[in-house]
Write a protein that holds these residues in place. Sequence first.
Motif, short mmCIF file in Angstrom:
data_model
loop_
_atom_site.label_atom_id
_atom_site.label_comp_id
_atom_site.label_asym_id
_atom_site.label_seq_id
_atom_site.Cartn_x
_atom_site.Cartn_y
_atom_site.Cartn_z
N PHE A 111 0.86 -1.20 0.00
CA PHE A 111 0.00 0.00 0.00
C PHE A 111 0.90 1.25 0.00
O PHE A 111 0.91 2.02 0.96
N HIS A 186 -8.74 -5.37 5.12
CA HIS A 186 -7.32 -5.43 4.78
C HIS A 186 -6.55 -4.87 5.96
O HIS A 186 -6.75 -3.70 6.33
N ARG A 225 -7.08 -3.68 -4.53
CA ARG A 225 -6.04 -3.15 -3.66
C ARG A 225 -5.54 -1.81 -4.17
O ARG A 225 -5.31 -0.88 -3.38
N ASP A 229 -5.77 1.59 -2.06
CA ASP A 229 -4.55 2.34 -1.76
C ASP A 229 -4.72 3.81 -2.16
O ASP A 229 -4.44 4.72 -1.38
#
Length: 281
Positions: A111, A186, A225, A229
């Motif tokens: 991230f 997450h 993801r 992010d």
Amino acid sequence: MDAQAAGGVDAPDAESFGCIDWAAPWFAPFAERGARWQCSALDGPEPFLATLDADACASTCVTGRGLPLRFVTQTQLPVDTAYEAHIAATGRVPTRHNLHDFFNALVWLAFPRLKAGLNARQAQAIERDGVGAVRGAERDALTLFDENAALFVTTDDALTEALVAFDWRRLFVAGRSSWGTRCEVHIVGHALLEKLISPYKACTAHAWIVGAPQAYFGWPEADRRAWLDETTACALAQAAPTSRAFAPLPVLGIPGWCAANADATFYDDTGVFRPGRRAAA
């Protein structure tokens, strides 16, 4: 992360690298890179740092002020220099041969925009307020995020309401089929990942809630993801978090994260699944 400024001595848990179970749901998203890093860590501090820094060099990751991300030995952190300020000013992350810094580096690569956003905020707060015996509310909240946060991503406002209201049965029992289809978690706090080497029922994350578009759960994992992010980094750029922005989330209550929670009585333990002040109100 202020404790890192104390010195460059490796913590005594370096040998615990062999205890990571990459099949565990909280580690699985990091497994591909993490298992390779684990092998280097078991070979010793020098191979470990070389592997981390090679991956950073091969990436496009930057720190809070746009400098290329690098991992260096803890000895490169000057005395009386704040850890976060050093990262922002140099792009170099002082790194020890231990689990704490291992997971910190993994989150940086997984991230990168989120971590850069946190670093930028931390550096700004240090420049504005200096470094004293007390961090202050903003840096406290940023540290909570950095160390212990989990991103609770959902397309369903009712699930957000259940989390915020400490309505564990609505979230985990009645809403069980929603996990993986309308919400997911997450973990981005590296200290939380370190705790989960030896998971325990009361292990609790500071959940940061992210509302996602309805199409989110149809996207490939890599796309989810990347979106997460970027979205979280943008939120951090707009405003610093406060401690009240987080909701407590007992992570072993997440369906599929603990075999015992398949039995609904798992959630009867009010020492862990507390009603909370918000629910009482």
